[in-house]
Design a protein around this motif. Sequence first.
Motif, PDB file in Angstrom:
ATOM      1  N   ASP A   1       2.310   1.574  -3.468  1.00  0.00           N
ATOM      2  CA  ASP A   1       1.271   2.019  -4.395  1.00  0.00           C
ATOM      3  C   ASP A   1       0.978   3.510  -4.227  1.00  0.00           C
ATOM      4  O   ASP A   1       0.772   4.232  -5.213  1.00  0.00           O
ATOM      5  N   ALA A   2       0.967   3.966  -2.973  1.00  0.00           N
ATOM      6  CA  ALA A   2       0.694   5.381  -2.709  1.00  0.00           C
ATOM      7  C   ALA A   2       1.813   6.262  -3.264  1.00  0.00           C
ATOM      8  O   ALA A   2       1.553   7.301  -3.893  1.00  0.00           O
TER       9      ALA A   2
ATOM     10  N   GLN B   1       0.825  -1.204   0.000  1.00  0.00           N
ATOM     11  CA  GLN B   1       0.000   0.000   0.000  1.00  0.00           C
ATOM     12  C   GLN B   1       0.864   1.262   0.000  1.00  0.00           C
ATOM     13  O   GLN B   1       0.544   2.247  -0.686  1.00  0.00           O
TER      14      GLN B   1
ATOM     15  N   LYS C   1       1.532   8.961  -6.412  1.00  0.00           N
ATOM     16  CA  LYS C   1       1.952  10.356  -6.295  1.00  0.00           C
ATOM     17  C   LYS C   1       3.156  10.673  -7.193  1.00  0.00           C
ATOM     18  O   LYS C   1       3.633  11.799  -7.229  1.00  0.00           O
TER      19      LYS C   1
END
Length: 366
Positions: A26-27, A23, A31
Amino acid sequence: MEEFCSIAKEILASNLEINEIQQIVDALTLKKYLVCAILPKTPSSETFEELLERYWNYDTSPYVKEKLIVGQSIHRRYTKTMLYRARKYWIPRLGKKCIGSITKDDIKNFFMELATKPFKGKILKAETVNQILRVAIGPLKWAYKNSLIKNDCFSGILYCHVIPAERLIPTIDEAKKIFSSPWKNSMLRLANLLAMCTGMRIGEIQALQIQDIGKDRIYIRHNWANIDGLKCPKNGEKREVKIPLGLSLMLFELIKKNPFGQSPKNFVFYGLKPDIPCKSISVNKALKIRLKELNIAPEKKITFHSWRHFFSTVMADKIDERKLCLATGHKSLKILEHYAAHKNEVTLSEIEKASEDIFLPILSNI
């Protein structure tokens, strides 16, 4: 830890689960703070060497398995060659990298080196460079489609322009001279004669079994490959060709001489063992010897495969290309698949008539 920001410190102080790590990655990727990240023990962490080794290994390859399941053919010889190239070119260069970290620049830069600079002192041919590129592109594309990697590192890479080599073939008069007198080995002579009169590939001639020879035609049901043995013909389609009576009589005479007997599945062009036909190198060498004896066009560098081009060339003036493809097994025309579904005896007879007009004058001198 003073040099880390508060978020980084929190991560360093935590024992994260794999899904939590994903996660975070992925974040950061969303961005655009991160291009890619490879988590350990995930599909993307497989090395390029590991991917190439299993992808091009015929017995373990998921790619080979998929092709066979859907009824497509792939030969061991092909995968063996590709694996050899993988070990020679790609594995020393990128083998230790995780497949998820390979970029388009990695592929493009090495490709450009192969295309423009000597490799171990040798300038590679354009088609060879293209084949080396396919060694890498195929597995990476398969990995991307199967979600092993998220990075498209293969699209848009241009291949080298290949200028087809000129098809060098004998003239009709040269063909007459080649077969005008006996050869040292009559079986190898007949193999060449058959190729001239039918346009058959060497593997198709090697694979001929006694049951494939009819009174006025040949049934092309198999192709022979040294590693694979008997396989379906190239393009996966069986076909038949009509032949002049004189040629069929020669084939039946050869069958009578078969030292392993006349069993329907015995090879017409037999080798030293009952389950292996004569070697393709022997057939080609016999032609080379004959050409040298006659001093026929050494500059043409004629090979056994030249007979296939010879047949297509001399028949093209007499037979419509769509019909000719039925005899040669070519699939160069888009309309061929539809047309082939409606082939009939009339078409075969047209091909036979044209064949007799061209080749009987040669056969009559034998």
